[in-house]
Design an enzyme around this catalytic site. Structure first.
Site: not given
Ligand code: AP5
Length: 210
Positions: A13, A88, A123, A156, A167
């Site tokens: 994402k 979310r 990652r 991370r 997660r």
């Molecule tokens: P990446 O683009 O970083 O993936 P992502 O979907 O953004 O992953 P996140 O781990 O950031 O999402 P998340 O939703 O768990 O965490 P968030 O930060 O929002 O890609 C991942 C890896 O794969 C990278 O290394 C990239 O290079 C690689 N990649 C990408 N696409 C690829 C492909 N097609 N092929 C191969 N490799 C690829 O949230 C973190 C924490 O914050 C949550 O756990 C929660 O505690 C809190 N939080 C955040 N938002 C909320 C909310 N709205 N409500 C409640 N808690 C929240």
């Protein structure tokens, strides 16, 4: 353009939100990035969010809704935005509705849990500027070093395998129901993950007709 990106943790994402933001000329709003900055700066929100994030649980809805209200009121959001990581929960999606935010499209990137677990081990992130890399799919120019600011890359905290499993569990229980929420409103677009960032971007652009 008011676009929501859905998908499991690590589905891509954030990566695709950044690409779409440049293509469409609207900001990406990532609740994960905002929360990580708050944790780093030890703000009241950061101090409250840290334990939830470290264990892979969701930060309480009222904290997220407050952050989003503030961010969306900024002038750069007037022409639209890409929401990465929010909503979310159904409560967060309803808060967007009641706050007068009309989501045009919710795009979900579909990927299996097994692929996520394998992918997350590669990652790497910059602890300074937050730039994200992947050891195989998006390596930095110099191994282990951020291209943008030269800092040593780190893993991370919530990418530890046990936390990733939690997660994923939280994603299936709390976030996946949003697919039905947006499908019922005729706003859901689904794309299947491709191995490779450029390949996935291509099918997303096709799905969005851009
Ligand atoms: P990446 O683009 O970083 O993936 P992502 O979907 O953004 O992953 P996140 O781990 O950031 O999402 P998340 O939703 O768990 O965490 P968030 O930060 O929002 O890609 C991942 C890896 O794969 C990278 O290394 C990239 O290079 C690689 N990649 C990408 N696409 C690829 C492909 N097609 N092929 C191969 N490799 C690829 O949230 C973190 C924490 O914050 C949550 O756990 C929660 O505690 C809190 N939080 C955040 N938002 C909320 C909310 N709205 N409500 C409640 N808690 C929240």
């Amino acid at each position: 353009m008011k676009l929501v990106l859905l998908g499991a943790p690590g589905a891509g994402k954030g990566t695709q939100a950044q690409i779409l933001s440049e293509k469409l000329g609207v900001p990406m709003i990532s609740t994960g990035n905002i929360l990580r900055a708050a944790v780093k700066n030890e703000t009241p929100v950061g101090l409250r969010a840290k334990a939830y994030m470290d264990s892979g649980e969701l930060v309480p809805d009222e904290v997220i809704i407050g952050i989003m209200r503030e961010r969306m009121a900024e002038p750069d959001c007037a022409g639209g935005y890409i929401l990465d990581g929010m909503p979310r929960t159904i409560t967060q999606a309803e808060a967007l509705d009641t706050g007068g935010v009309e989501v045009e499209t919710a795009l979900t990137i579909e990927i299996s849990d097994e692929e996520i677990i394998a992918r997350m081990s590669g990652r790497r992130v910059c602890p300074d500027c937050g730039e994200t890399y992947h050891t195989v799919y998006e390596p930095p120019d110099k191994p282990g070093v951020c291209d943008k600011c030269g800092r040593a890359l780190t893993i991370r905290r919530d990418d530890e395998p046990e936390t990733v499993k939690n997660r994923l569990k939280v994603y299936h229980a709390e976030t996946e129901p949003l697919k039905d929420f947006y499908a019922a409103r005729g706003k859901l677009l689904t794309v299947e993950n491709r191995d490779g960032i450029a390949e996935t971007t291509k099918i997303i652009f096709e799905a969005l007709g851009i």
